[in-house]
Design a protein around this motif. Structure first.
Motif, PDB file in Angstrom:
ATOM      1  N   ILE A  85       0.624  -1.288  -0.241  1.00 28.82           N
ATOM      2  CA  ILE A  85      -0.109   0.246   0.099  1.00 28.82           C
ATOM      3  C   ILE A  85       1.158   1.362  -0.084  1.00 28.82           C
ATOM      4  CG2 ILE A  85      -1.802   1.109   0.907  1.00 28.82           C
ATOM      5  CD1 ILE A  85      -2.415  -1.297   0.194  1.00 28.82           C
ATOM      6  N   ALA A  86       0.933   1.982  -0.566  1.00 26.58           N
ATOM      7  CA  ALA A  86       1.393   3.414  -1.112  1.00 26.58           C
ATOM      8  C   ALA A  86       1.213   4.370   0.439  1.00 26.58           C
ATOM      9  CB  ALA A  86       1.122   4.113  -2.700  1.00 26.58           C
ATOM     10  N   ILE A  87       2.326   4.741   0.572  1.00 30.02           N
ATOM     11  CA  ILE A  87       2.432   5.444   2.132  1.00 30.02           C
ATOM     12  C   ILE A  87       1.575   6.771   1.516  1.00 30.02           C
ATOM     13  CG2 ILE A  87       2.688   3.875   3.290  1.00 30.02           C
ATOM     14  CD1 ILE A  87       5.481   5.406   3.574  1.00 30.02           C
ATOM     15  N   GLU A  88       2.635   7.491   0.352  1.00 28.22           N
ATOM     16  CA  GLU A  88       1.870   8.896  -0.031  1.00 28.22           C
ATOM     17  C   GLU A  88       2.478   8.551  -1.107  1.00 28.22           C
ATOM     18  OE1 GLU A  88       7.036  10.485  -0.775  1.00 28.22           O
ATOM     19  OE2 GLU A  88       6.184  10.016   1.395  1.00 28.22           O
TER      20      GLU A  88
ATOM     21  N   ASP B 103      -3.196   3.808  -2.411  1.00 32.58           N
ATOM     22  CA  ASP B 103      -3.520   2.692  -3.740  1.00 32.58           C
ATOM     23  C   ASP B 103      -3.039   1.483  -3.302  1.00 32.58           C
ATOM     24  OD1 ASP B 103      -5.125   4.298  -4.954  1.00 32.58           O
ATOM     25  OD2 ASP B 103      -2.832   4.836  -6.374  1.00 32.58           O
ATOM     26  N   ALA B 104      -3.306   0.159  -3.673  1.00 28.82           N
ATOM     27  CA  ALA B 104      -2.504  -1.370  -3.999  1.00 28.82           C
ATOM     28  C   ALA B 104      -1.471  -1.556  -4.588  1.00 28.82           C
ATOM     29  CB  ALA B 104      -3.772  -2.270  -3.925  1.00 28.82           C
TER      30      ALA B 104
END
Length: 126
Positions: A18-21, A34-35
């Protein structure tokens, strides 16, 4: 044996991250939350890293592939796997110099229902 990068060992793309930024990657924006699935097999064919990335070249030098992972995620058995593969191929070629596929390469079937990739059978003749 420098082109183990061509056929990935794993038959899966790995874990979803999962994007952290927000980040832009190759002109696409991936938003925080977003995955994302990182396919290592594609990294091993990056034309910015490898000349003629689709070709097998056993004489390549300094092959920075990620077949066995990278950094803290690097496979502990990578060196053993490389050594075993080298010994098996060298022994086969030395003992059976006329060894060749008994069927056209496009007739070799691959396992599709397992975590580890491999062929169902590899018919050979010499």
């Amino acid at each position: 044996m420098s082109d183990i990068r061509i056929i990935p060992i794993s038959a899966s793309a790995g874990f979803t991250r999962i994007a952290i930024e927000d980040v832009e990657l190759s002109g696409q924006v991936i938003r925080a939350g977003d995955a994302v699935v990182a396919e290592l097999g594609i990294a091993n064919r990056d034309p910015a890293v490898f000349d003629h990335p689709e070709e097998i070249d056993f004489h390549r030098e300094n092959v920075p592939h990620v077949t066995f992972g990278h950094g803290v995620y690097h496979c502990l058995g990578a060196q053993l796997a490389r050594m075993e593969l080298r010994l098996v191929l060298e022994s086969l070629l030395r003992r059976l110099p006329g060894l060749r596929l008994a069927v056209p390469v496009d007739q070799i079937s691959w396992r599709t229902n397992r975590l580890i990739r491999g062929v169902d059978a590899l018919p050979v003749s010499w």
